[in-house]
Design a protein around this motif. Structure first.
Motif, PDB file in Angstrom:
ATOM      1  N   VAL A 140     -10.245  49.528  69.077  1.00 39.88           N
ATOM      2  CA  VAL A 140     -10.531  48.254  68.404  1.00 39.88           C
ATOM      3  C   VAL A 140     -11.978  48.242  67.943  1.00 39.88           C
ATOM      4  O   VAL A 140     -12.862  48.746  68.640  1.00 39.88           O
ATOM      5  CB  VAL A 140     -10.394  47.039  69.364  1.00 39.88           C
ATOM      6  CG1 VAL A 140     -10.337  45.741  68.569  1.00 39.88           C
ATOM      7  CG2 VAL A 140      -9.219  47.148  70.289  1.00 39.88           C
ATOM      8  N   ALA A 141     -12.211  47.648  66.776  1.00 34.15           N
ATOM      9  CA  ALA A 141     -13.575  47.423  66.300  1.00 34.15           C
ATOM     10  C   ALA A 141     -13.962  45.998  66.687  1.00 34.15           C
ATOM     11  O   ALA A 141     -13.258  45.052  66.345  1.00 34.15           O
ATOM     12  CB  ALA A 141     -13.621  47.598  64.784  1.00 34.15           C
ATOM     13  N   LEU A 179     -19.867  55.361  61.740  1.00 31.84           N
ATOM     14  CA  LEU A 179     -18.759  55.443  60.780  1.00 31.84           C
ATOM     15  C   LEU A 179     -19.110  54.744  59.473  1.00 31.84           C
ATOM     16  O   LEU A 179     -18.547  55.052  58.436  1.00 31.84           O
ATOM     17  CB  LEU A 179     -17.487  54.819  61.356  1.00 31.84           C
ATOM     18  CG  LEU A 179     -16.969  55.396  62.670  1.00 31.84           C
ATOM     19  CD1 LEU A 179     -15.650  54.743  63.034  1.00 31.84           C
ATOM     20  CD2 LEU A 179     -16.798  56.899  62.578  1.00 31.84           C
ATOM     21  N   PRO A 229      -9.880  54.912  59.575  1.00 31.93           N
ATOM     22  CA  PRO A 229      -8.759  55.147  58.683  1.00 31.93           C
ATOM     23  C   PRO A 229      -8.912  54.421  57.356  1.00 31.93           C
ATOM     24  O   PRO A 229      -8.488  54.906  56.327  1.00 31.93           O
ATOM     25  CB  PRO A 229      -7.570  54.588  59.460  1.00 31.93           C
ATOM     26  CG  PRO A 229      -8.140  53.799  60.576  1.00 31.93           C
ATOM     27  CD  PRO A 229      -9.513  54.287  60.828  1.00 31.93           C
ATOM     28  N   MET A 236     -11.628  53.732  55.670  1.00 32.62           N
ATOM     29  CA  MET A 236     -12.838  53.944  54.885  1.00 32.62           C
ATOM     30  C   MET A 236     -12.473  54.568  53.555  1.00 32.62           C
ATOM     31  O   MET A 236     -12.689  55.749  53.320  1.00 32.62           O
ATOM     32  CB  MET A 236     -13.814  54.792  55.658  1.00 32.62           C
ATOM     33  CG  MET A 236     -14.342  54.035  56.839  1.00 32.62           C
ATOM     34  SD  MET A 236     -16.038  54.448  57.076  1.00 32.62           S
ATOM     35  CE  MET A 236     -16.614  53.046  57.952  1.00 32.62           C
ATOM     36  N   ASN A 272      -5.757  49.856  57.111  1.00 35.01           N
ATOM     37  CA  ASN A 272      -7.196  49.615  57.222  1.00 35.01           C
ATOM     38  C   ASN A 272      -7.457  48.511  58.251  1.00 35.01           C
ATOM     39  O   ASN A 272      -7.378  47.328  57.940  1.00 35.01           O
ATOM     40  CB  ASN A 272      -7.749  49.226  55.845  1.00 35.01           C
ATOM     41  CG  ASN A 272      -9.269  49.157  55.843  1.00 35.01           C
ATOM     42  OD1 ASN A 272      -9.919  49.428  56.858  1.00 35.01           O
ATOM     43  ND2 ASN A 272      -9.830  48.794  54.705  1.00 35.01           N
TER      44      ASN A 272
HETATM   45  P1  AMP Z   1     -14.362  45.554  56.602  1.00 36.05           P
HETATM   46  O1  AMP Z   1     -13.275  44.767  57.201  1.00 36.05           O
HETATM   47  O2  AMP Z   1     -14.209  45.737  55.130  1.00 36.05           O
HETATM   48  O3  AMP Z   1     -15.739  45.110  57.001  1.00 36.05           O
HETATM   49  O4  AMP Z   1     -14.225  47.027  57.210  1.00 36.05           O
HETATM   50  C1  AMP Z   1     -14.047  47.237  58.562  1.00 36.05           C
HETATM   51  C2  AMP Z   1     -14.301  48.668  58.831  1.00 36.05           C
HETATM   52  O5  AMP Z   1     -14.119  48.938  60.224  1.00 36.05           O
HETATM   53  C3  AMP Z   1     -13.327  49.567  58.075  1.00 36.05           C
HETATM   54  O6  AMP Z   1     -14.017  50.653  57.561  1.00 36.05           O
HETATM   55  C4  AMP Z   1     -12.353  49.978  59.162  1.00 36.05           C
HETATM   56  O7  AMP Z   1     -11.735  51.203  58.906  1.00 36.05           O
HETATM   57  C5  AMP Z   1     -13.250  50.024  60.384  1.00 36.05           C
HETATM   58  N1  AMP Z   1     -12.443  49.889  61.590  1.00 36.05           N
HETATM   59  C6  AMP Z   1     -11.830  48.795  62.033  1.00 36.05           C
HETATM   60  N2  AMP Z   1     -11.146  49.055  63.173  1.00 36.05           N
HETATM   61  C7  AMP Z   1     -11.340  50.357  63.444  1.00 36.05           C
HETATM   62  C8  AMP Z   1     -10.918  51.243  64.493  1.00 36.05           C
HETATM   63  N3  AMP Z   1     -10.138  50.827  65.475  1.00 36.05           N
HETATM   64  N4  AMP Z   1     -11.319  52.524  64.448  1.00 36.05           N
HETATM   65  C9  AMP Z   1     -12.125  52.967  63.460  1.00 36.05           C
HETATM   66  N5  AMP Z   1     -12.565  52.184  62.456  1.00 36.05           N
HETATM   67  C10 AMP Z   1     -12.191  50.906  62.440  1.00 36.05           C
END
Ligand code: AMP
Ligand code: MG
Length: 315
Positions: A119-120, A194, A222, A224, A62
């Motif tokens: 990257v987010a 997403l 991934p 979620m 995650n």
């Molecule tokens: P949280 O840290 O609980 O706020 O969640 C962060 C969200 O961003 C999660 O749902 C992750 O799966 C999503 N996320 C982070 N990096 C990526 C990425 N590279 N691609 C898709 N989703 C991402």
């Protein structure tokens, strides 16, 4: 005198300096943002990032959101595109997370992105997190400051409840303004939401068409995980409780003030409801109710984000 919460600090110059030093040494700090409180560590440091996963008991697959002060700080880590610039100009700093392609020479540790090629990134708005980001020389990997799959914290005491003294510094910035997590928009192809949030689909649709194929907010993220945002007791949606030891989360003025009724917003305001959502579920659990029933919340605008969290909490 040392009080019981000796790791909770009010924000001032001294604690800002201490935080910067602490983060620079690879340690973790809990910091308020405008959405929820985050557990922050140096995104370039394998040690810090691995520790975030460990402390949260977060599944390694995650990935984390990487937080920057402004656009020029993010330039070397990701590949920007036209859609990104459009949204950045309008919504940043603010509660919007972008998925972009990772650049070849990005220094973000692969542990933070679960080894993905994307990257987010986010540019948070709250003044405390911004003053920290301004002073450090690296971005912050920062998920919500709670144990994995639980409720996100919306004030310093919530964070303390999650981690007790495992975190040496929790900065107290009061209750967060928004109260639910950022909207996540994937900009690596046709724009997709997403994770719904306060920046709604209709706000984003003014800039370009949001892709709705693959139904709604389908898991490209991934991490979620289906079960998430859980208060630790059963949550039952769209139903009224039969017993008084079951709590009822309601919305709008038509509901009575019974002891086991918890109104997210008497005036039926979705913003107010979002800000009260996690706080209310935490409170209900603490009082000792065995189950939470929830009335129907309008499924439009910000209501979509509230219902997304409630649905996961009920899984
Ligand atoms: P949280 O840290 O609980 O706020 O969640 C962060 C969200 O961003 C999660 O749902 C992750 O799966 C999503 N996320 C982070 N990096 C990526 C990425 N590279 N691609 C898709 N989703 C991402
Ligand atoms: Mg979280």
């Amino acid at each position: 005198m040392k009080n019981f919460y000796s790791n909770i600090y009010s924000f001032n110059l001294r604690i800002l300096k201490k935080t910067v030093k602490y983060l620079s040494q690879g340690n973790l700090v809990a910091i308020p943002t405008e959405t929820v409180y985050g557990l922050a560590g140096n995104a370039y440091s394998k040690k810090a990032v691995k520790n975030i996963f460990k402390v949260k008991k977060r599944p390694k697959k995650n990935p984390l959101i990487i937080h920057y002060h402004n656009i020029s700080d993010a330039e070397k880590d990701v590949i920007f595109n036209k859609n990104f610039f459009l949204l950045y100009k309008k919504f940043c700093p603010g509660p919007l997370t972008f998925i972009l392609k990772k650049s070849k020479n990005s220094k973000i540790t692969p542990f933070a992105t679960s080894s993905l090629k994307t990257v987010a990134i986010r540019f948070p708005k709250n003044r405390i997190i911004r003053s920290v980001l301004k002073l450090i020389k690296f971005p912050l990997a920062m998920p919500s400051a709670n144990l994995s799959s639980g409720l996100s914290p919306v004030n310093a005491l919530d964070v303390f409840e999650e981690f007790k003294k495992k975190i040496n510094i929790i900065i107290d910035g009061g209750n967060t303004k928004i109260g639910i997590e950022s909207t996540v928009v994937d900009l690596t192809g046709k724009p997709k939401i997403l994770r719904p949030g306060i920046i709604t689909k209709s706000k984003l649709n003014r800039f370009f068409k949001i892709d709705l194929s693959n139904n709604k907010f389908k898991i490209k993220s991934p991490g979620m995980l289906k079960k998430h945002y859980s208060p630790g007791i059963p949550v039952i949606l769209n139903k009224k409780p039969k017993y008084s030891n079951h709590a009822y989360i309601v919305f709008g003025k038509k509901f009575q003030n019974y002891k086991n009724y918890f109104n997210l917003s008497k005036k039926a305001d979705l913003k107010e409801a979002a800000a009260n959502l996690y706080k209310t579920m935490r409170k209900i659990k603490k009082i000792g109710y065995k189950k939470i029933y929830v009335t129907k919340i309008p499924n439009k605008g910000l209501g979509l984000a509230i219902n997304d969290r409630l649905k996961r909490a009920s899984n």
